[in-house]
Design an enzyme around this catalytic site. Structure first.
Site, PDB file in Angstrom:
ATOM      1  CB  ALA A  65       4.119  -5.064  -0.615  1.00 32.34           C
ATOM      2  N   GLY A 108       2.471  -0.814   2.104  1.00 31.08           N
ATOM      3  CA  GLY A 108       1.537  -1.113   1.438  1.00 31.08           C
ATOM      4  C   GLY A 108      -0.055  -1.331   2.350  1.00 31.08           C
ATOM      5  CD  GLU A 111       2.005   2.346  -0.619  1.00 31.91           C
ATOM      6  OE1 GLU A 111       2.480   1.233  -0.281  1.00 31.91           O
ATOM      7  OE2 GLU A 111       2.701   3.099  -1.568  1.00 31.91           O
ATOM      8  CD  GLU A 131       6.530   1.805   1.872  1.00 32.37           C
ATOM      9  OE1 GLU A 131       7.095   2.632   2.507  1.00 32.37           O
ATOM     10  OE2 GLU A 131       5.591   1.468   1.540  1.00 32.37           O
TER      11      GLU A 131
END
Ligand code: CAA
Length: 257
Positions: A65, A108, A111, A131
């Site tokens: 992200a 992300g 993911e 993260e």
């Protein structure tokens, strides 16, 4: 529509989406996810599309992200906007999606790949959930999907240490379907997608739905579900055509593809 953060093209019945934010290693900002969902909405509605491939660059599928976008968010802002609710839409698509991953698939990015139906990895691919190094945890399904994919021990190690795993380790642990030389990644992904897109689309969609059930329910319920949808496929023209073509020793001519 002109996209800023992705490139899209269709080749026959396959749609190819290339994540394209080279300056940020394809960091998945909100605008990119919105564009991805816009493109996927179109492919889901398009009868001419039977399979979708999502890929990135040689260096990065996606490095997570967008940290800069998140950095100053407050809890109420994040909670109210729920940006990862938009990401979930990728995981709820009904047509099959292949992730073709080269380079970094982190946070992300990992993911997003896990939301796809399977991952083909280049030998350069590196997966991880870093993260924890940012003082947070995976927020787009990583603690759940990664654990289901590779088991508790490895998922826990990756989420707690932020360590990356290479393509060979990812294949050994069941995260990726197959590893191929980087130069062949896109060809291999397109070939797999073309194969899928040549099948009866209702059968493909039902197969995807059924395999996904294995993650959501008990074995007894899952088998009951599979049995129902298996019998249901006998209401389709393509079942008659597929079986007749086998008996007549010819290629099937599916109606829905
Ligand atoms: N968000 C925003 N920008 C990012 C980014 C990210 N996730 N990852 C890389 N970038 C940017 C860098 O800031 C840099 O930009 P500038 O040139 O403007 O400084 C550019 O992309 C190139 O990155 P690097 O210079 O760091 O490249 P490198 O080759 O030295 O390192 C890397 C590559 C190891 C992937 C490193 O970029 C990195 O560690 N990135 C962050 C990985 C990460 O922590 N991901 C998790 C994000 S949080 C998350 O994803 C939450 C969630 O669960 C959804």
């Amino acid at each position: 529509m002109d996209y800023e953060n992705i490139r899209v093209e269709t080749r026959g019945r396959v749609a190819l989406v290339t994540l394209h934010r080279p300056a940020a290693l394809n960091a998945l900002c909100n605008a990119l996810i919105a564009e991805l969902n816009h493109a996927l909405d179109g492919y889901e509605a398009d009868e001419g599309i039977g399979c979708i491939v999502i890929t990135g660059s040689e260096k990065a599928f996606a490095a997570g992200a967008d940290i800069r976008e998140m950095q100053d968010r407050t809890h109420p802002e994040f909670y109210m906007a729920d940006p990862f609710g938009e990401w979930d839409k990728v995981g709820r698509r009904r047509k099959p999606i292949i992730a073709a991953v080269a380079g970094y698939a982190l946070g992300g990015g990992c993911e997003l790949a896990l939301m796809c139906d399977f991952i083909l990895a280049a030998d350069t691919a590196r997966f991880g959930q870093p993260e924890i190094k940012l003082g947070v945890i995976p927020g787009a399904g990583g603690t759940q999907r990664l654990t289901r994919a590779v088991g508790k021990a490895k998922a826990m190690e990756l989420c707690l240490t932020g360590r990356m795993m290479d393509a060979a380790e990812a294949e050994r642990s069941g995260l990726v379907a197959r590893v191929v030389p980087a130069a062949e990644l896109l060809d291999e992904a397109m070939k797999a997608a073309e194969t899928i897109a040549s099948m009866s689309l209702p059968a493909v969609m039902v197969a995807k739905e059924s395999v996904d059930r294995a993650f959501e329910t008990t074995l007894t319920e899952g088998i009951r579900y599979e049995r129902r949808v298996f019998y249901g496929l006998f209401a389709t023209h393509d079942q008659k055509e597929g079986m007749t073509a086998f008996v007549e020793k010819r290629k099937p001519n599916f109606e829905n593809r």
